[in-house]
Design a protein around this motif. Structure first.
Motif, PDB file in Angstrom:
ATOM      1  N   ARG A 156      98.128  78.916   7.693  1.00  0.00           N
ATOM      2  CA  ARG A 156      98.908  78.250   8.739  1.00  0.00           C
ATOM      3  C   ARG A 156      98.705  78.955  10.077  1.00  0.00           C
ATOM      4  O   ARG A 156      98.754  80.186  10.164  1.00  0.00           O
ATOM      5  N   MET A 157      98.470  78.172  11.116  1.00  0.00           N
ATOM      6  CA  MET A 157      98.334  78.712  12.468  1.00  0.00           C
ATOM      7  C   MET A 157      99.459  78.157  13.334  1.00  0.00           C
ATOM      8  O   MET A 157      99.724  76.951  13.329  1.00  0.00           O
ATOM      9  N   GLU A 158     100.115  79.043  14.106  1.00  0.00           N
ATOM     10  CA  GLU A 158     101.246  78.616  14.934  1.00  0.00           C
ATOM     11  C   GLU A 158     101.406  79.560  16.121  1.00  0.00           C
ATOM     12  O   GLU A 158     100.868  80.670  16.136  1.00  0.00           O
ATOM     13  N   GLU A 159     102.146  79.085  17.118  1.00  0.00           N
ATOM     14  CA  GLU A 159     102.525  79.937  18.244  1.00  0.00           C
ATOM     15  C   GLU A 159     103.775  80.720  17.859  1.00  0.00           C
ATOM     16  O   GLU A 159     104.717  80.165  17.296  1.00  0.00           O
ATOM     17  N   ARG A 160     103.772  82.027  18.204  1.00  0.00           N
ATOM     18  CA  ARG A 160     104.910  82.864  17.829  1.00  0.00           C
ATOM     19  C   ARG A 160     104.971  84.094  18.743  1.00  0.00           C
ATOM     20  O   ARG A 160     103.949  84.753  18.957  1.00  0.00           O
TER      21      ARG A 160
END
Length: 428
Positions: free
Chosen positions: A365-369
């Motif tokens: 999973r790739m996400e902004e954080r």
């Protein structure tokens, strides 16, 4: 290092003879005792620095940086000229030293403008620098002659302070011989301005002090630059070796370990297994070839989403199904260096899943954080007890060290019987 039979010029004599431009020479090899971390006598280290080769390829960045050596003489004039003028006005009144005050104002403004020019304007060919140096000499001589015929005798110290800065500028920019020539020419000039022998001796002493100070600046800057260059070469080689070790570990070694893993099909269908090994070898060869190029046609890696999709395809050939959950993030949100670091760290995490997790699937999973980009890999394999298994080369170097180099971090959580979660994060 200079080869046998090749003419070799020692660095320190060349620096004193020709000035700051010699600093732009950047040899690819330097004696090991220069940056030897062991405690060696300072004189021995300085001798080694002074004897390094001055005839070496010029580095464009170093060539631009050499112009900064003139900032000290300019700062000297910026500070001393107004102070000397104020002292004269207080001691003699403005009417008796007016031309010296004009010289102080013009010299201050010119030195300040030259400082701004050095810091902001690139002079790649040095043409403007040569014109400014000769103009500086002309102004210094004219100012001394003007003040000597219009003001009180003590007022001549203002243009003489300017001239000492000129001598220092030429010593730094063109070498000690140039500074000594100006000093020699300054003796008759001082005699014309002040027939008092004591004044001539004092003025000449100021010029010689300017030459000596500029020599000290050249020596300190030159030796410091060579020492920094030696340390940079050593650290660069260490970093390059670490990068090579990581690349071998993440590509060739990982693939060889996967090929060496036993499978029930080894006995039931050896031909199929041989085809798999050949396909894996072919895929590894392609990956190494891509690693050597490292970038696509326009000079940059693809976006992180595309890189993760490529990793999923790569892992599928080795029997690991990676389910991608990718947020809608612009391709250019990460710099090339950070994108490559994340991609290679994810590859290492997925390779560890193949070798240790005992499962054929993983979620990526790739996400902004937290003001950056996070990639999380989660498998539901056998897991392990983090307290009983020390981090190996892959975790320490291919993941944690690689991300730390670009300001990121790696966090691993694992539970026996419940799988492993790896969180990789880099700032934007």
């Amino acid at each position: 290092m200079a080869s046998v039979g090749e003419r070799r010029t020692a660095f320190l004599p060349a620096l004193l003879k020709k000035g700051a431009p010699v600093l732009a020479a950047t040899p690819r090899e330097l004696p090991p005792e220069i940056d030897d971390p062991a405690m060696i006598p300072g004189a021995q280290r300085i001798r080694a620095l002074a004897a390094t080769d001055a005839v070496a390829p010029r580095n464009s960045l170093m060539a631009r940086a050499t112009t900064y050596a003139v900032l000290l003489p300019l700062a000297y004039r910026i500070v001393l000229l107004p102070m000397t003028a104020i002292w004269l006005v207080v001691a003699h009144g403005f009417g008796n030293v007016w031309s010296a005050c004009v010289v102080a104002v013009l010299g201050f403004a010119g030195s300040l403008g030259a400082t701004v020019w050095v810091l902001k304007v690139p002079d790649r060919r040095g043409t403007i620098r040569r014109v400014l140096l000769w103009s500086d000499v002309g102004f210094a001589v004219a100012a001394n002659l003007l003040v000597s015929v219009t003001d009180a005798p003590s007022a001549t110290w203002v243009p003489w302070v300017y001239l000492t800065g000129t001598v220092a500028l030429w010593t730094v920019s063109r070498g000690v011989p140039s500074g000594l020539v100006l000093t020699a020419l300054g003796v008759p000039l001082r005699y014309l301005m002040d027939i008092d022998v004591a004044g001539v001796i004092g003025g000449t002493g100021m010029l010689l002090a300017a030459v000596a100070t500029a020599m000290g600046v050249l020596v300190l800057v030159g030796l410091g630059t060579r020492l920094a260059l030696a340390i940079g070469i050593r650290q660069g080689r260490t970093a390059e070796r670490a990068r090579g070790d990581r690349t071998l570990h993440d590509t060739v070694l990982q693939s060889l370990e996967v090929m060496a893993m036993e499978s029930p099909e080894d006995e039931t269908d050896p031909k199929a297994q041989l085809r798999k090994v050949r396909n894996a070898a072919r895929a590894q060869a392609n990956q190494v070839r891509r690693g050597l190029a490292s970038y696509d046609v326009d000079g940059s890696p693809a976006g992180l989403g595309a890189e993760l999709a490529g990793l999923a395809t790569e892992m599928a050939r080795d029997g690991l199904r990676a389910q991608l959950v990718v947020a809608d993030i612009p391709d250019d949100i990460l710099s090339d260096v950070r994108l490559v670091a994340v991609r290679d760290a994810v590859r290492e995490a997925l390779r560890n899943t193949i070798k240790h997790a005992g499962t054929g699937s993983v979620v990526v999973r790739m996400e902004e954080r937290d003001g950056g980009i996070a990639v999380i890999t989660r498998d539901h394999g056998v897991g392990y007890d983090e307290g009983k298994r020390p981090a190996g080369f892959g975790v320490s170097n291919s993941m944690r060290a690689r991300l730390a180099e670009v300001g990121g971090r790696c966090h691993i959580e694992s539970w026996p019987g419940r799988g492993t979660r790896v969180t990789l994060w880099v700032p934007r």
